[in-house]
Design a protein around this motif. Structure first.
Motif, PDB file in Angstrom:
ATOM      1  N   HIS A 258      44.880  28.390  45.856  1.00 16.33           N
ATOM      2  CA  HIS A 258      44.531  29.750  45.451  1.00 16.33           C
ATOM      3  C   HIS A 258      43.841  30.479  46.595  1.00 16.33           C
ATOM      4  O   HIS A 258      42.787  30.030  47.077  1.00 16.33           O
ATOM      5  CB  HIS A 258      43.531  29.750  44.287  1.00 16.33           C
ATOM      6  CG  HIS A 258      44.026  29.136  43.020  1.00 16.33           C
ATOM      7  ND1 HIS A 258      44.692  29.857  42.056  1.00 16.33           N
ATOM      8  CD2 HIS A 258      43.895  27.874  42.530  1.00 16.33           C
ATOM      9  CE1 HIS A 258      44.965  29.060  41.025  1.00 16.33           C
ATOM     10  NE2 HIS A 258      44.496  27.853  41.298  1.00 16.33           N
ATOM     11  N   ASP A 262      43.375  35.258  43.631  1.00 19.85           N
ATOM     12  CA  ASP A 262      44.698  34.944  43.099  1.00 19.85           C
ATOM     13  C   ASP A 262      44.588  33.839  42.053  1.00 19.85           C
ATOM     14  O   ASP A 262      44.543  32.657  42.380  1.00 19.85           O
ATOM     15  CB  ASP A 262      45.639  34.522  44.230  1.00 19.85           C
ATOM     16  CG  ASP A 262      47.060  34.237  43.746  1.00 19.85           C
ATOM     17  OD1 ASP A 262      47.357  34.522  42.566  1.00 19.85           O
ATOM     18  OD2 ASP A 262      47.861  33.733  44.557  1.00 19.85           O
ATOM     19  N   THR A 334      50.726  35.328  48.777  1.00 19.96           N
ATOM     20  CA  THR A 334      49.902  35.879  47.706  1.00 19.96           C
ATOM     21  C   THR A 334      50.633  37.034  47.011  1.00 19.96           C
ATOM     22  O   THR A 334      51.605  37.579  47.559  1.00 19.96           O
ATOM     23  CB  THR A 334      48.568  36.396  48.264  1.00 19.96           C
ATOM     24  OG1 THR A 334      48.824  37.530  49.102  1.00 19.96           O
ATOM     25  CG2 THR A 334      47.856  35.318  49.067  1.00 19.96           C
ATOM     26  N   PRO A 335      50.201  37.414  45.813  1.00 19.24           N
ATOM     27  CA  PRO A 335      50.832  38.542  45.122  1.00 19.24           C
ATOM     28  C   PRO A 335      50.796  39.837  45.918  1.00 19.24           C
ATOM     29  O   PRO A 335      51.616  40.734  45.682  1.00 19.24           O
ATOM     30  CB  PRO A 335      50.019  38.658  43.831  1.00 19.24           C
ATOM     31  CG  PRO A 335      49.455  37.293  43.607  1.00 19.24           C
ATOM     32  CD  PRO A 335      49.190  36.763  44.975  1.00 19.24           C
ATOM     33  N   TRP A 336      49.860  39.979  46.840  1.00 23.59           N
ATOM     34  CA  TRP A 336      49.768  41.193  47.646  1.00 23.59           C
ATOM     35  C   TRP A 336      50.439  41.026  49.009  1.00 23.59           C
ATOM     36  O   TRP A 336      50.304  41.859  49.893  1.00 23.59           O
ATOM     37  CB  TRP A 336      48.321  41.627  47.813  1.00 23.59           C
ATOM     38  CG  TRP A 336      47.368  40.501  48.111  1.00 23.59           C
ATOM     39  CD1 TRP A 336      47.005  40.021  49.334  1.00 23.59           C
ATOM     40  CD2 TRP A 336      46.673  39.709  47.149  1.00 23.59           C
ATOM     41  NE1 TRP A 336      46.128  38.971  49.201  1.00 23.59           N
ATOM     42  CE2 TRP A 336      45.900  38.765  47.865  1.00 23.59           C
ATOM     43  CE3 TRP A 336      46.622  39.691  45.734  1.00 23.59           C
ATOM     44  CZ2 TRP A 336      45.099  37.821  47.227  1.00 23.59           C
ATOM     45  CZ3 TRP A 336      45.825  38.753  45.111  1.00 23.59           C
ATOM     46  CH2 TRP A 336      45.072  37.835  45.841  1.00 23.59           C
ATOM     47  N   GLY A 340      49.139  33.087  52.222  1.00 20.43           N
ATOM     48  CA  GLY A 340      48.162  32.265  51.514  1.00 20.43           C
ATOM     49  C   GLY A 340      47.838  30.985  52.251  1.00 20.43           C
ATOM     50  O   GLY A 340      46.689  30.516  52.224  1.00 20.43           O
TER      51      GLY A 340
END
Length: 408
Positions: A258, A262, A334-336, A340
């Motif tokens: 993570h 996130d 990552t979602p953005w 990561g």
């Protein structure tokens, strides 16, 4: 000490009398250092075969394991009596001079006793254990599970025993009543293998036994739990990078990386939406891992020539089973849209703090152990009330990844 509700009563129990005063007159006492008795031992009564001393042995366990300046005497039936021959925390007034403790010998003895007494397990400082290949660890127990909800207790006795809703941090030292970010142990696991043995046999659907790492050693914000705890989900109001080596119960297993903020992360295992394994391989009477018995967890953190994380690999192994289970996490956006793996690499390089927890009551665990969209997940419903009160983690070690390492 725990028999009395008063401070003076506790002091009287710790230091019942002064050995230095035995057989001497008041005149002989003048100017002499005294040696108070500090008692500790098994939880039964016994006779100490010296000068007829009779000791009540309902004493703190840590003290009977030894301390600097102590003497251990074994007597009938294997019972041990531990005496610290030195000044006690409740030193007689005549030992205290202008400097507070009298002679150098008294001060030295007092320091030894203070060190021994600080090792007495408390709710916040339950004890210490050795991580082979790394260092001795003092466990630091959280006060709050989540803000406003007290954390459960945790104990150390040849293993770590988290009870329901417990969370505890690996520490360099533990100071009872004081949470200090400098006390948390930080480790760089890049190029290392982290091993331990776990027993999740009491964790039913709805409960979660976890060992993970966060960047709390680099967190200057005490947060809403007042202990500097941080994680990817901001449970205590502070977000930071998190590595879940294990989130598990008898039926599900998740390993996840993570980045800060996130919650989803990048992971693998078996559970609601992960199918690297199945219920035949992992679970009660599983072909590879029978979760009703203890098994070993082997987490390795592989790096490239520049020292950046390339993958986290986790293997589960169990004595007498014909197969191991293995998973690998080597990609993480990552979602953005950020890298990561790079963020996790940076967190590892700075050092991350290992954390143990056991939780589930009052929470929804279907995100981990539910049936999922394909209805192939392990648990149709959760019943955390059926979970046993504690889990066990033991046999921690850290070592370099062997050159011959292979995923099995």
């Amino acid at each position: 000490w725990h028999k009395s509700s008063s401070v003076e009563g506790a002091k009287a129990w710790i230091c019942p009398f002064d050995l230095g005063a035995m057989g001497r007159t008041a005149d002989q006492d003048e100017g002499q250092d005294h040696v108070p008795l500090v008692q500790a031992g098994p939880e039964d009564d016994c006779e100490f075969p010296h000068r007829g001393l009779s000791l009540d042995m309902d004493a703190p366990r840590a003290l009977r394991r030894g301390a600097s300046g102590g003497r251990l005497a074994r007597i009938a039936g294997g019972t041990a009596v531990f005496l610290v021959l030195g000044a006690c925390a409740c030193l007689p007034t005549r030992l205290r001079g202008a400097s507070g403790l009298g002679s150098a010998a008294s001060r030295s003895a007092a320091a030894a006793v203070a060190a021994a007494w600080s090792a007495v397990p408390t709710a916040m400082c339950p004890g210490s254990f050795n991580v082979m290949g790394w260092q001795s660890v003092s466990l630091i127990s959280a006060m709050w599970d989540v803000p406003g909800s007290p954390a459960g207790p945790i104990s150390v006795d040849d293993g770590v025993f988290p009870r329901m809703q417990a969370r505890a941090y690996f520490g360099e030292m533990c100071s009872d009543g004081l949470y200090d970010v400098a006390n948390y142990a930080s480790v760089n696991l890049l190029g290392k293998v982290f091993r331990f043995t776990v027993d999740v046999s009491g964790a039913e659907c709805g409960c979660n036994v976890a060992l993970y790492l966060t960047a709390m050693g680099q967190n200057p914000n005490p947060g809403n739990c007042s202990d500097y705890y941080c994680d990817a989900a901001s449970v205590c109001g502070v977000s930071c990078a998190e590595i879940d080596i294990m989130e598990a119960n008898r039926f599900a297993w998740y390993s996840t990386l993570h980045a800060a903020g996130d919650r989803q992360g990048s992971g693998a295992g078996y559970g609601t939406d992960r199918r690297q394994w199945n219920s035949r391989e992992y679970g009660p009477e599983g072909e590879c891992i029978d979760t009703d018995l203890p098994f070993e967890v082997i987490a390795s953190f592989h790096q490239d020539v520049s020292g950046w994380l390339t993958s986290m690999e986790v293997q589960l192994a169990q004595f007498g089973r014909p197969c191991r289970l293995a998973l690998q996490i080597s990609e993480y956006k990552t979602p953005w849209g950020s890298d990561g793996m790079a963020e996790i690499s940076q967190a590892l390089m700075a050092g991350m703090t290992p954390i143990v927890s056991y939780w589930g009551r009052g929470a929804d665990m279907q995100w981990m152990d539910g049936r999922g969209k394909d209805k192939e997940g392990p648990c149709a419903s959760d019943n955390p009330g059926r979970c046993k009160d504690s889990a066990l983690l033991v046999g921690f070690s850290i070592a370099d990844i062997p050159e011959s390492y292979t995923m099995r």
